[in-house]
Design a protein around this motif. Structure first.
Motif: not given
Length: 97
Positions: A12-14, A37-44
């Protein structure tokens, strides 16, 4: 729990949004699991706050979850400092693919 038991690993995050997953695995920053399986979600945090503010049901679920949280004071564990220092040493984690 083993690394291969993980269904989803969220970054999460930048920092998490733009990190190079393969480079992070090489230095041991994240486990060497399949990239799917890796999820890059940004500003969670903003997403979570929005959900809690816009849904009464989700807000109630969150309120119930918070009641189950136990504050763990890591600094009171005699082994904490040892584990913390060891964890600061980046090295590739054992691959369990």
């Amino acid at each position: 729990m083993e690394f291969n038991d993980i269904d989803a690993f969220y970054l999460a995050g930048a920092f998490g949004r733009y990190i190079d997953k393969d480079a992070a695995k090489r230095i041991g920053l994240i486990p060497d699991i399949d990239n799917t399986k890796i999820r890059q979600v940004g500003n969670a945090s903003i997403e979570g706050a929005s959900i809690a503010l816009l849904s009464i049901t989700k807000r109630r679920e969150l309120e119930e979850l918070v009641k189950k949280v136990t504050h763990c004071r890591l600094e009171t564990d005699p082994s904490f400092f040892h584990y913390f220092v060891e964890g600061c040493q980046f090295k590739p984690l054992e691959s369990l693919k």
